[in-house]
Design a protein around this motif. Structure first.
Motif, PDB file in Angstrom:
ATOM      1  N   ILE A   1       4.698  13.510  -3.226  1.00  0.00           N
ATOM      2  CA  ILE A   1       4.879  13.077  -1.836  1.00  0.00           C
ATOM      3  C   ILE A   1       6.156  12.247  -1.679  1.00  0.00           C
ATOM      4  O   ILE A   1       6.385  11.282  -2.400  1.00  0.00           O
ATOM      5  N   ILE A   2       6.994  12.672  -0.730  1.00  0.00           N
ATOM      6  CA  ILE A   2       8.277  12.007  -0.513  1.00  0.00           C
ATOM      7  C   ILE A   2       8.097  10.868   0.485  1.00  0.00           C
ATOM      8  O   ILE A   2       8.665   9.807   0.364  1.00  0.00           O
ATOM      9  N   ASP A   3       7.266  11.133   1.491  1.00  0.00           N
ATOM     10  CA  ASP A   3       7.027  10.103   2.507  1.00  0.00           C
ATOM     11  C   ASP A   3       5.733  10.438   3.234  1.00  0.00           C
ATOM     12  O   ASP A   3       5.263  11.579   3.162  1.00  0.00           O
ATOM     13  N   PHE A   4       5.165   9.476   3.909  1.00  0.00           N
ATOM     14  CA  PHE A   4       3.953   9.769   4.667  1.00  0.00           C
ATOM     15  C   PHE A   4       3.802   8.804   5.830  1.00  0.00           C
ATOM     16  O   PHE A   4       4.371   7.724   5.835  1.00  0.00           O
ATOM     17  N   ILE A   5       3.021   9.249   6.808  1.00  0.00           N
ATOM     18  CA  ILE A   5       2.658   8.379   7.939  1.00  0.00           C
ATOM     19  C   ILE A   5       1.143   8.393   7.996  1.00  0.00           C
ATOM     20  O   ILE A   5       0.530   9.471   8.020  1.00  0.00           O
ATOM     21  N   GLU A   6       0.545   7.213   8.000  1.00  0.00           N
ATOM     22  CA  GLU A   6      -0.904   7.140   8.094  1.00  0.00           C
ATOM     23  C   GLU A   6      -1.280   7.199   9.571  1.00  0.00           C
ATOM     24  O   GLU A   6      -0.879   6.326  10.340  1.00  0.00           O
ATOM     25  N   LEU A   7      -2.000   8.246   9.987  1.00  0.00           N
ATOM     26  CA  LEU A   7      -2.362   8.360  11.409  1.00  0.00           C
ATOM     27  C   LEU A   7      -3.630   7.565  11.705  1.00  0.00           C
ATOM     28  O   LEU A   7      -3.799   7.023  12.786  1.00  0.00           O
TER      29      LEU A   7
ATOM     30  N   LEU B   1       0.837  -1.199   0.000  1.00  0.00           N
ATOM     31  CA  LEU B   1       0.000   0.000   0.000  1.00  0.00           C
ATOM     32  C   LEU B   1       0.872   1.251   0.000  1.00  0.00           C
ATOM     33  O   LEU B   1       0.670   2.205  -0.746  1.00  0.00           O
ATOM     34  N   ARG B   2       1.891   1.198   0.832  1.00  0.00           N
ATOM     35  CA  ARG B   2       2.815   2.322   0.960  1.00  0.00           C
ATOM     36  C   ARG B   2       3.538   2.609  -0.354  1.00  0.00           C
ATOM     37  O   ARG B   2       3.596   3.740  -0.818  1.00  0.00           O
ATOM     38  N   VAL B   3       4.039   1.553  -0.943  1.00  0.00           N
ATOM     39  CA  VAL B   3       4.782   1.719  -2.197  1.00  0.00           C
ATOM     40  C   VAL B   3       3.850   2.229  -3.291  1.00  0.00           C
ATOM     41  O   VAL B   3       4.186   3.160  -4.025  1.00  0.00           O
ATOM     42  N   ALA B   4       2.630   1.662  -3.364  1.00  0.00           N
ATOM     43  CA  ALA B   4       1.680   2.086  -4.398  1.00  0.00           C
ATOM     44  C   ALA B   4       1.347   3.566  -4.222  1.00  0.00           C
ATOM     45  O   ALA B   4       1.297   4.317  -5.194  1.00  0.00           O
ATOM     46  N   GLN B   5       1.135   3.982  -2.970  1.00  0.00           N
ATOM     47  CA  GLN B   5       0.795   5.384  -2.729  1.00  0.00           C
ATOM     48  C   GLN B   5       1.953   6.304  -3.089  1.00  0.00           C
ATOM     49  O   GLN B   5       1.750   7.367  -3.659  1.00  0.00           O
ATOM     50  N   LEU B   6       3.157   5.896  -2.755  1.00  0.00           N
ATOM     51  CA  LEU B   6       4.316   6.729  -3.067  1.00  0.00           C
ATOM     52  C   LEU B   6       4.548   6.815  -4.573  1.00  0.00           C
ATOM     53  O   LEU B   6       4.920   7.854  -5.105  1.00  0.00           O
ATOM     54  N   ILE B   7       4.280   5.704  -5.272  1.00  0.00           N
ATOM     55  CA  ILE B   7       4.510   5.691  -6.714  1.00  0.00           C
ATOM     56  C   ILE B   7       3.476   6.557  -7.439  1.00  0.00           C
ATOM     57  O   ILE B   7       3.804   7.278  -8.374  1.00  0.00           O
TER      58      ILE B   7
END
Ligand code: ADP
Length: 218
Positions: A137-143, A126-132
């Motif tokens: 967006i360089i990075d993110f944290i899902e709160l 999920l993280r990789v797909a969102q970043l791609i």
């Protein structure tokens, strides 16, 4: 031994966690029923022991209830994972984080009171797909499912402008909580700071507001 962390199951995921703890300088007890795995981690973990975590007496003898945080990383053998989680919660371990193999496993772990359920491959995918799919967006944290913190590099559009001029809170409903500039990080930046090339904005907000900010604001 400072009884902080224990990892049960030294497969790919559990093993990686033990290595990380060790590199961070934390004490970690590593447990696996397979002696080969135990030997592999003998010099990495503070202590590595061969034990079957579904045996209540064995867990008692390891003093497992004194650990603050136990990670159960048994994937294949779902029955063992479930029973281990049950025993740990019954013993009163405060934080039990468990790797789940699938949705059914997840549901049972939830019912047993696992404090956090992790799907390593799914979460990372999920993280990789969102970043791609997000160019800025360089990075993110899902709160939560609705809120995140994202890092966005400033574009030509806003270089030279101040935070006051951008008025991000009123226009997009999100907040710039920090600006990364080289090796420095300015937390709670003052409103009249002027943005420079390569600045990275750390922004908190609802996902839909962050998306709008990313599309229209930077
Ligand atoms: P990964 O997918 O992260 O590699 P695995 O499911 O392959 O995870 O690895 C799980 C590890 O947990 C194995 O090394 C296995 O020996 C260990 N394990 C499984 N059941 C128990 C148990 N009841 N007690 C202790 N260790 C166990």
């Amino acid at each position: 031994m400072n009884k902080q962390y224990a990892v049960i199951g030294l497969g790919r995921f559990g093993g990686s966690i033990v290595r990380e703890f060790s590199q961070m300088g934390h004490d970690v007890l590593a447990i696996d029923r397979d002696m080969e795995k135990v030997n592999e981690f003998a010099n990495i973990a503070t202590q590595a022991v061969q034990a079957n975590s579904t045996d209540e007496k064995v867990l008692q003898s390891l003093g497992i209830r004194n650990f603050n945080h136990v990670i159960v990383s048994i994937g294949e053998d779902i029955q063992s994972s479930i029973l281990t989680t049950l025993l740990l919660k019954e013993a009163g371990v405060k934080k039990v984080w468990v790797k789940a193999q699938n949705d059914y496993h997840h549901k049972v772990l939830e019912k047993l009171g696992a404090d956090r359920i992790i799907h390593p491959e799914r979460d990372m995918a999920l993280r990789v797909a969102q970043l791609i799919t997000s160019e800025k967006i360089i990075d993110f944290i899902e709160l939560s499912h609705e809120h995140s913190i994202v890092e966005i590099e400033v574009s030509d559009k806003i270089i030279g402008r101040t935070l006051t001029e951008m008025d991000v809170r009123a226009r997009f409903g999100c907040n710039i909580v920090a600006i990364k500039r080289g090796d420095d990080i300015h937390v709670s930046p003052i409103a009249d700071v002027t943005l420079q090339r390569h600045d990275i904005l750390v922004v908190i907000g609802r996902n839909e507001d962050l998306n709008r900010f990313e599309e229209e604001g930077v």
